[in-house]
Design a protein around this motif. Structure first.
Motif, short mmCIF file in Angstrom:
data_model
loop_
_atom_site.label_atom_id
_atom_site.label_comp_id
_atom_site.label_asym_id
_atom_site.label_seq_id
_atom_site.Cartn_x
_atom_site.Cartn_y
_atom_site.Cartn_z
N LYS A 24 0.81 -1.22 0.00
CA LYS A 24 0.00 0.00 0.00
C LYS A 24 0.85 1.27 0.00
CE LYS A 24 -3.76 -2.27 2.41
NZ LYS A 24 -4.56 -2.35 3.61
N GLY A 25 2.05 1.23 -0.58
CA GLY A 25 2.87 2.42 -0.71
C GLY A 25 3.61 2.85 0.53
N SER A 26 3.51 2.10 1.61
CA SER A 26 4.22 2.44 2.83
C SER A 26 5.68 2.03 2.71
CB SER A 26 3.57 1.72 4.02
OG SER A 26 4.26 2.02 5.21
N PRO A 27 6.61 2.85 3.17
CA PRO A 27 8.02 2.48 3.12
C PRO A 27 8.28 1.19 3.90
CG PRO A 27 7.78 4.79 3.71
CD PRO A 27 6.41 4.17 3.76
N ILE A 28 9.28 0.46 3.48
CA ILE A 28 9.61 -0.83 4.09
C ILE A 28 10.33 -0.63 5.42
CG2 ILE A 28 10.99 -2.91 3.83
CD1 ILE A 28 10.39 -2.79 0.84
N VAL A 29 9.88 -1.36 6.41
CA VAL A 29 10.53 -1.40 7.72
C VAL A 29 11.60 -2.49 7.64
CG1 VAL A 29 10.21 -1.96 10.16
CG2 VAL A 29 8.44 -0.69 8.93
N THR A 30 12.79 -2.20 8.11
CA THR A 30 13.82 -3.23 8.17
C THR A 30 14.17 -3.50 9.62
OG1 THR A 30 15.59 -1.61 7.91
CG2 THR A 30 14.81 -2.68 5.91
N TYR A 31 14.66 -4.70 9.88
CA TYR A 31 15.09 -5.03 11.23
C TYR A 31 16.23 -6.02 11.16
CZ TYR A 31 12.93 -9.67 11.33
OH TYR A 31 12.61 -10.98 11.09
N THR A 32 16.96 -6.08 12.23
CA THR A 32 18.02 -7.06 12.36
C THR A 32 17.95 -7.66 13.75
OG1 THR A 32 20.38 -7.46 12.07
CG2 THR A 32 19.77 -5.37 13.08
N THR A 33 18.17 -8.95 13.81
CA THR A 33 18.23 -9.63 15.10
C THR A 33 19.68 -9.56 15.57
OG1 THR A 33 16.41 -11.09 14.52
CG2 THR A 33 17.83 -11.79 16.34
N ILE A 34 19.90 -8.86 16.66
CA ILE A 34 21.24 -8.67 17.19
C ILE A 34 21.70 -9.92 17.94
CG2 ILE A 34 22.65 -7.29 18.77
CD1 ILE A 34 20.64 -4.96 18.13
N TYR A 35 20.77 -10.52 18.70
CA TYR A 35 21.09 -11.71 19.47
C TYR A 35 19.81 -12.50 19.71
CZ TYR A 35 22.69 -14.75 23.24
OH TYR A 35 23.00 -15.84 24.00
N LYS A 36 19.92 -13.84 19.69
CA LYS A 36 18.77 -14.68 19.97
C LYS A 36 19.23 -15.96 20.65
CE LYS A 36 14.74 -16.86 17.88
NZ LYS A 36 13.98 -17.07 16.65
N CYS A 37 18.52 -16.32 21.72
CA CYS A 37 18.73 -17.60 22.39
C CYS A 37 17.35 -18.11 22.80
CB CYS A 37 19.66 -17.45 23.60
SG CYS A 37 18.98 -16.46 24.95
N SER A 38 17.28 -19.21 23.53
CA SER A 38 15.99 -19.77 23.90
C SER A 38 15.23 -18.91 24.91
CB SER A 38 16.15 -21.18 24.47
OG SER A 38 16.93 -21.14 25.65
N LYS A 39 15.94 -18.01 25.61
CA LYS A 39 15.32 -17.18 26.66
C LYS A 39 14.83 -15.82 26.16
CE LYS A 39 16.34 -20.09 29.98
NZ LYS A 39 15.34 -20.96 30.48
N PHE A 40 15.54 -15.23 25.19
CA PHE A 40 15.16 -13.91 24.70
C PHE A 40 15.79 -13.63 23.34
CE2 PHE A 40 19.17 -13.05 26.75
CZ PHE A 40 19.75 -12.05 25.99
#
Length: 181
Positions: free
Chosen positions: A6-22
């Protein structure tokens, strides 16, 4: 800049860290970009606006249930508006609990924004913590008969000034506005 749905700019993200807890994620939103109304099931989220001005609209379900007891996708759920405000960095960190403090929310960037999220535990389809998206409807859009509480009552007691909406879970297209970088 690419345009998303719908013409909205794209949001980007990066996962800095991931484990089973957070997990620790950083989101970048160009001005006018939107992260649509979504939830964090059975998760606590610490969210910090690091840069920019953002409009946040958030809801709590009036009849929260565990993900195992969730109604069918097409059944609207009754929700209380928690926030519908603009926030400018620096501002307080928000904490969203599994069923309170606006766990279902939408972000709209007024200016370019950066948001840091800590999600505990992280999203996990295997563990029933997959993101759902919602469309909101005015309170009058559905019959009050659709609102059934665990105690069997079909009435709503509202405090003066509170705002309620119906939220219906929807499918989000594969051309979503959010891109993992």
């Amino acid at each position: 800049m690419e345009d998303g749905v719908k013409g909205s700019p794209i949001v980007t993200y990066t996962t800095i860290y991931k484990c089973s807890k957070f997990s620790l994620c950083l989101f970048f939103l160009p001005a006018t970009a939107v992260i649509p109304l979504h939830n964090h099931p059975e998760m606590t989220v610490f969210s910090k606006l690091l840069l920019g001005t953002m409009h946040i609209k958030s809801y709590d379900l009036v009849d929260p249930v565990s993900s195992h007891d969730s109604p069918p996708h097409s059944q609207p759920r009754f929700a209380r508006l928690v926030a519908d405000n603009d926030f400018t960095a620096p501002c307080d960190t928000s904490v969203l609990y599994p069923t309170t403090d606006g766990n279902i929310h939408e972000f709209t960037a007024i200016t370019m924004c950066e948001v840091l999220d800590v999600l505990g535990p992280p999203y996990s389809k295997a563990d029933g913590r997959d993101c759902s998206h919602y469309e909101e409807f005015p309170f009058s859009a559905f019959s009050i008969v659709n609102l059934i509480y665990a105690d069997g009552e079909n009435s709503v007691n509202t405090e003066e000034g509170e705002c309620y909406r119906w939220l219906e879970e929807i499918e989000v297209s594969e051309n979503s506005q959010i891109d993992d970088k």
